[in-house]
Design a protein around this motif. Sequence first.
Motif, PDB file in Angstrom:
ATOM      1  N   GLN A 122       0.836  -1.205   0.000  1.00 62.54           N
ATOM      2  CA  GLN A 122       0.000   0.000   0.000  1.00 62.54           C
ATOM      3  C   GLN A 122       0.871   1.257   0.000  1.00 62.54           C
ATOM      4  N   LYS A 123       1.983   1.210   0.757  1.00 61.45           N
ATOM      5  CA  LYS A 123       2.902   2.352   0.765  1.00 61.45           C
ATOM      6  C   LYS A 123       3.488   2.569  -0.635  1.00 61.45           C
ATOM      7  N   MET A 124       3.886   1.462  -1.291  1.00 60.22           N
ATOM      8  CA  MET A 124       4.457   1.585  -2.628  1.00 60.22           C
ATOM      9  C   MET A 124       3.429   2.117  -3.617  1.00 60.22           C
ATOM     10  N   GLN A 125       2.171   1.698  -3.447  1.00 67.54           N
ATOM     11  CA  GLN A 125       1.122   2.217  -4.326  1.00 67.54           C
ATOM     12  C   GLN A 125       0.941   3.721  -4.122  1.00 67.54           C
ATOM     13  N   ALA A 126       0.995   4.151  -2.855  1.00 63.72           N
ATOM     14  CA  ALA A 126       0.867   5.583  -2.574  1.00 63.72           C
ATOM     15  C   ALA A 126       2.048   6.357  -3.164  1.00 63.72           C
ATOM     16  N   ILE A 127       3.257   5.782  -3.072  1.00 66.31           N
ATOM     17  CA  ILE A 127       4.431   6.432  -3.652  1.00 66.31           C
ATOM     18  C   ILE A 127       4.284   6.525  -5.165  1.00 66.31           C
ATOM     19  N   GLY A 128       3.737   5.467  -5.776  1.00 67.78           N
ATOM     20  CA  GLY A 128       3.517   5.487  -7.220  1.00 67.78           C
ATOM     21  C   GLY A 128       2.537   6.580  -7.628  1.00 67.78           C
ATOM     22  N   GLN A 129       1.467   6.725  -6.846  1.00 67.41           N
ATOM     23  CA  GLN A 129       0.499   7.791  -7.148  1.00 67.41           C
ATOM     24  C   GLN A 129       1.134   9.169  -6.989  1.00 67.41           C
ATOM     25  N   LEU A 130       1.947   9.320  -5.937  1.00 67.32           N
ATOM     26  CA  LEU A 130       2.634  10.596  -5.733  1.00 67.32           C
ATOM     27  C   LEU A 130       3.601  10.879  -6.875  1.00 67.32           C
ATOM     28  N   ALA A 131       4.360   9.839  -7.277  1.00 68.25           N
ATOM     29  CA  ALA A 131       5.314  10.020  -8.371  1.00 68.25           C
ATOM     30  C   ALA A 131       4.598  10.409  -9.654  1.00 68.25           C
ATOM     31  N   GLY A 132       3.431   9.807  -9.907  1.00 65.23           N
ATOM     32  CA  GLY A 132       2.680  10.159 -11.105  1.00 65.23           C
ATOM     33  C   GLY A 132       2.216  11.600 -11.099  1.00 65.23           C
ATOM     34  N   LEU A 184       6.621   8.223 -14.684  1.00 66.60           N
ATOM     35  CA  LEU A 184       5.270   7.935 -15.151  1.00 66.60           C
ATOM     36  C   LEU A 184       5.094   6.446 -15.424  1.00 66.60           C
ATOM     37  N   ALA A 185       6.127   5.826 -15.980  1.00 63.59           N
ATOM     38  CA  ALA A 185       6.055   4.390 -16.226  1.00 63.59           C
ATOM     39  C   ALA A 185       5.979   3.626 -14.914  1.00 63.59           C
ATOM     40  N   TYR A 186       6.745   4.088 -13.900  1.00 62.43           N
ATOM     41  CA  TYR A 186       6.728   3.433 -12.593  1.00 62.43           C
ATOM     42  C   TYR A 186       5.348   3.540 -11.956  1.00 62.43           C
ATOM     43  N   SER A 187       4.697   4.681 -12.113  1.00 61.25           N
ATOM     44  CA  SER A 187       3.396   4.880 -11.483  1.00 61.25           C
ATOM     45  C   SER A 187       2.253   4.339 -12.330  1.00 61.25           C
ATOM     46  N   ARG A 188       2.570   3.679 -13.459  1.00 59.30           N
ATOM     47  CA  ARG A 188       1.558   3.055 -14.329  1.00 59.30           C
ATOM     48  C   ARG A 188       0.592   4.078 -14.911  1.00 59.30           C
TER      49      ARG A 188
END
Length: 229
Positions: A122-132, A184-188
């Motif tokens: 869940q933390k990684m998903q939140a980081i991905g959303q932030l990165a996006g 952007l690729a990392y955050s899908r």
Amino acid sequence: EADTWSIIEDMPVPLLRLSADGVIEVSNRPARVILGVESGAGRRLSELMEGPGRPMADWLRDTVEGHGTVQPEILQMRDKDKDVFVQVTLIPVRDGGKTVIIAVLQDATKLKTLELQFVQSQKMQAIGQLAGGVAHDFNNLLTAISGHCDLLLMKYGVDDPNYPDLMQISQNTNRAAALVGQLLAYSRKQMLRLEIMSLRDMLSDVTHLLNRLVGEKVQLVLDHDPDLW
């Protein structure tokens, strides 16, 4: 009774009999295996396990007094080389005019490990959303910088003394745009399309990105065949 505990000695359910203040009186074999002790008699439960987020004495007192419902708690074993978690359910029982506690144990190490992995995901998903979100904002800024730089390159010729500086701005802007594309690729959040790529260039770009992530104590070395397909 003593004969009753002799019957449950080899039952597959780990059981402890505790005094009202949490001292182990009797244990069966599966419980001793989980606790990693040969007897355990006379030792306090708090000596073997970490409290359930509150003082162990309060939890035991609430159990004896019958406050609330019987809810299992996941406790962590003390003095272990690795993290070991045990789910403990306390049940008050009247015996000979006094109240004792029956503790039902269950190995919860795998469950706790999966829970921690889920929290980490869940933390990684939140980081991905932030990165996006950050990448999109940076894209807007880089587009403005790149556009104005292109206009200046059209205005100043190759012979102009400012031309090399403008080219440097343009190249750095393109590099920044490539890093934003990786975010952007990392955050899908980027539409991916198949294309033929040079592994040498790709590994080189990824190495620049990873060097900023691995920290100072890790040395990242890129070693590959110079003639990669």
